[in-house]
Enzyme design. Structure first.
Site, PDB file in Angstrom:
ATOM      1  N   ARG A   1     -10.323 -12.260  12.240  1.00 27.93           N
ATOM      2  CA  ARG A   1     -11.473 -11.485  12.713  1.00 27.93           C
ATOM      3  C   ARG A   1     -12.530 -11.486  11.623  1.00 27.93           C
ATOM      4  O   ARG A   1     -12.244 -11.155  10.469  1.00 27.93           O
ATOM      5  CB  ARG A   1     -11.083 -10.054  13.069  1.00 27.93           C
ATOM      6  CG  ARG A   1     -12.295  -9.140  13.299  1.00 27.93           C
ATOM      7  CD  ARG A   1     -11.940  -7.828  13.961  1.00 27.93           C
ATOM      8  NE  ARG A   1     -11.970  -7.968  15.411  1.00 27.93           N
ATOM      9  CZ  ARG A   1     -11.956  -6.937  16.259  1.00 27.93           C
ATOM     10  NH1 ARG A   1     -11.888  -5.693  15.801  1.00 27.93           N
ATOM     11  NH2 ARG A   1     -11.985  -7.138  17.565  1.00 27.93           N
TER      12      ARG A   1
ATOM     13  N   TYR B   1     -13.983  -4.353   5.256  1.00 28.41           N
ATOM     14  CA  TYR B   1     -12.722  -4.178   4.552  1.00 28.41           C
ATOM     15  C   TYR B   1     -12.549  -5.293   3.515  1.00 28.41           C
ATOM     16  O   TYR B   1     -13.428  -6.125   3.327  1.00 28.41           O
ATOM     17  CB  TYR B   1     -11.576  -4.077   5.556  1.00 28.41           C
ATOM     18  CG  TYR B   1     -11.728  -2.863   6.458  1.00 28.41           C
ATOM     19  CD1 TYR B   1     -11.853  -1.590   5.900  1.00 28.41           C
ATOM     20  CD2 TYR B   1     -11.812  -2.985   7.840  1.00 28.41           C
ATOM     21  CE1 TYR B   1     -12.038  -0.468   6.699  1.00 28.41           C
ATOM     22  CE2 TYR B   1     -11.999  -1.862   8.653  1.00 28.41           C
ATOM     23  CZ  TYR B   1     -12.115  -0.611   8.082  1.00 28.41           C
ATOM     24  OH  TYR B   1     -12.314   0.496   8.862  1.00 28.41           O
TER      25      TYR B   1
ATOM     26  N   ALA C   1      -4.959  -2.311  12.948  1.00 30.90           N
ATOM     27  CA  ALA C   1      -4.921  -2.827  11.582  1.00 30.90           C
ATOM     28  C   ALA C   1      -3.723  -2.254  10.835  1.00 30.90           C
ATOM     29  O   ALA C   1      -3.607  -1.042  10.671  1.00 30.90           O
ATOM     30  CB  ALA C   1      -6.221  -2.465  10.859  1.00 30.90           C
TER      31      ALA C   1
ATOM     32  N   SER D   1      -8.155  -4.886  22.122  1.00 31.59           N
ATOM     33  CA  SER D   1      -8.541  -5.039  20.724  1.00 31.59           C
ATOM     34  C   SER D   1      -7.825  -4.000  19.856  1.00 31.59           C
ATOM     35  O   SER D   1      -7.496  -2.909  20.331  1.00 31.59           O
ATOM     36  CB  SER D   1     -10.052  -4.852  20.614  1.00 31.59           C
ATOM     37  OG  SER D   1     -10.564  -5.399  19.426  1.00 31.59           O
ATOM     38  N   PRO D   2      -7.569  -4.312  18.581  1.00 30.55           N
ATOM     39  CA  PRO D   2      -6.916  -3.331  17.706  1.00 30.55           C
ATOM     40  C   PRO D   2      -7.786  -2.094  17.514  1.00 30.55           C
ATOM     41  O   PRO D   2      -8.983  -2.203  17.269  1.00 30.55           O
ATOM     42  CB  PRO D   2      -6.722  -4.093  16.392  1.00 30.55           C
ATOM     43  CG  PRO D   2      -7.699  -5.222  16.448  1.00 30.55           C
ATOM     44  CD  PRO D   2      -7.838  -5.582  17.883  1.00 30.55           C
TER      45      PRO D   2
ATOM     46  N   GLN E   1      -2.641  -7.093  13.822  1.00 28.62           N
ATOM     47  CA  GLN E   1      -3.722  -7.394  12.886  1.00 28.62           C
ATOM     48  C   GLN E   1      -3.298  -6.940  11.493  1.00 28.62           C
ATOM     49  O   GLN E   1      -2.952  -5.775  11.291  1.00 28.62           O
ATOM     50  CB  GLN E   1      -4.999  -6.660  13.309  1.00 28.62           C
ATOM     51  CG  GLN E   1      -6.212  -6.991  12.451  1.00 28.62           C
ATOM     52  CD  GLN E   1      -7.422  -6.148  12.842  1.00 28.62           C
ATOM     53  OE1 GLN E   1      -7.440  -4.945  12.593  1.00 28.62           O
ATOM     54  NE2 GLN E   1      -8.421  -6.780  13.441  1.00 28.62           N
TER      55      GLN E   1
ATOM     56  N   CYS F   1      -7.662   1.611  15.452  1.00 27.34           N
ATOM     57  CA  CYS F   1      -6.974   2.519  14.534  1.00 27.34           C
ATOM     58  C   CYS F   1      -6.735   3.865  15.203  1.00 27.34           C
ATOM     59  O   CYS F   1      -7.649   4.436  15.797  1.00 27.34           O
ATOM     60  CB  CYS F   1      -7.793   2.695  13.261  1.00 27.34           C
ATOM     61  SG  CYS F   1      -7.783   1.239  12.191  1.00 27.34           S
TER      62      CYS F   1
ATOM     63  N   LEU G   1     -19.191  -3.750  23.131  1.00 31.62           N
ATOM     64  CA  LEU G   1     -19.868  -3.203  24.296  1.00 31.62           C
ATOM     65  C   LEU G   1     -19.758  -4.126  25.510  1.00 31.62           C
ATOM     66  O   LEU G   1     -20.730  -4.368  26.230  1.00 31.62           O
ATOM     67  CB  LEU G   1     -21.339  -2.888  23.980  1.00 31.62           C
ATOM     68  CG  LEU G   1     -21.559  -1.713  23.018  1.00 31.62           C
ATOM     69  CD1 LEU G   1     -23.044  -1.463  22.798  1.00 31.62           C
ATOM     70  CD2 LEU G   1     -20.891  -0.439  23.536  1.00 31.62           C
TER      71      LEU G   1
END
Length: 370
Positions: free
Chosen positions: A225, A177, A58, A22-23, A100, A25, A296
């Site tokens: 997403r 966002y 992102a 997963s992306p 992303q 940051c 999770l």
């Protein structure tokens, strides 16, 4: 039953298994938004283990769309070459390189996560309405010209992503966002055609999707997403997520990445293993579209159980990959899928011998592999 190590094909791209990075940051791009050696080390080390996909964090479509001054970006043609270097290294591992595309909106202009307070110097934040996220400065409501410019910025970023060699694009419409800010009535107080009812609040993601789909190859898969719920009364909810997923599917979205929350500090999230999976299942069933599950998910058996139950089509992990870059290899061993191991020849003496040991142990000859 869908096997965790079975391939998944979306349009012209085949993922060799149902596991994705997963992306995440990293706040390590410097003020020019370009990938650095840190991104090479961080992402390629995960690709070595053989996930089906590795998604770059992102990447801001405009400078003011960054969360922090150190965010990755793709708002300029100058970003193409450094992204291409990253893409080439990920693809060399046999993993699909993904990106992303994002705009932080009212959650922009901050320091990296490990530093307190607002970024200095900061910049003016843009949002659907002049309502602040708790602890942030008040943003300026976007004009229609700025909204249209943002749509174009996503399209231009998508074209640069294609030029860099990415094989999969995801549009970030989650976690509070900008695009999520337009979706939720908590943050979108507009009374024009970009706000108000469901049709108005979902217009931005629909227009961005339409613009991006138009400029990328037909064979390239497109994802969005979403936060399936704000976890706040009166906010964006799962039923609306199903409805928007139906609309996005009709516009050429191939799979939905289902997360949750991030829009309002008053959110009450029932944290627990796989706590977002029911939202993924609701979108998959209600909209009839493939989904990726996140949140999770830490153990191989847990990931396989989600696929067994038909709740998702792909599993994305983030923190689990930070703790164990070789999660995929360990999952293959844990699930008895040693034949699915994709071991780099440089690592075969370590992982290959362990795999042989596991097989011999299973048939009662634990010393044979030693």
């Amino acid at each position: 039953m869908t096997d965790l190590f079975s391939p998944l094909t979306l349009r012209g791209v085949t993922f060799r298994n149902r596991i994705g990075v997963s992306p995440m940051c990293q706040y390590c791009a410097g003020d020019d938004g370009k990938p650095t050696d840190w991104h090479m080390a961080h992402l390629v080390s995960r690709a070595v283990a053989g996930p089906g996909m590795v998604m770059a964090e992102a990447s801001a479509v405009t400078p003011e769309g960054r969360i922090s001054p150190s965010d990755l970006g793709i708002w300029s043609d100058d970003h193409i070459a450094p992204h291409a270097r990253l893409v080439t290294a990920i693809a060399a591992m046999g993993t699909v390189p993904a990106i992303q595309l994002a705009h932080a909106g009212r959650k922009a202009s901050r320091n990296p996560a490990w530093l307190p307070g607002a970024a200095e110097p900061g910049w003016e934040m843009l949002a659907p309405s002049a309502t602040a996220f708790e602890g942030y400065a008040t943003p300026r409501a976007m004009s229609e010209a700025e909204i249209l410019g943002t749509i174009q910025a996503f399209a231009e970023a998508a074209k640069r992503s294609v030029a860099a060699g990415y094989q999969f694009i995801e549009l970030h419409a989650a976690h509070g966002y900008l695009v999520h800010q337009f979706l939720s009535p908590i943050s979108n107080r507009r009374n024009d055609s970009w706000g108000g009812d469901f049709e108005g609040r979902t217009r931005l993601i629909r227009e961005i999707t339409r613009a991006v789909r138009k400029v990328i190859p037909d064979e390239m898969p497109l994802s969005v997403r979403i936060s399936h719920t704000d976890w706040v009364e009166g906010g964006w909810d799962t039923a609306e997520s199903v409805m928007v997923a139906e609309r996005l599917k009709a516009l050429g979205v191939d799979i939905v990445d289902v997360s949750s929350g991030g829009l309002d500090a008053g959110q009450k999230i029932p944290l627990g293993p796989g706590y977002q999976v029911p939202g993924a299942e609701a979108v998959k069933t209600g909209a009839g579209i493939p989904v990726m599950a996140v949140g999770l998910i830490t153990e191989a058996a847990q990931a396989q159980a989600i696929l067994d139950a038909g709740q998702a089509d792909m599993i994305l992990l983030a923190r689990a990959f930070l703790r164990d870059p070789y999660w995929v290899l360990n999952a293959a061993v844990a699930l008895g899928r040693i034949e699915s191991l994709r071991i780099p020849p440089q690592y075969d003496r370590a992982w290959g011998s362990m795999a042989k040991f596991q097989v011999d142990l299973a048939i009662g000859h634990p010393l044979r592999a030693l």
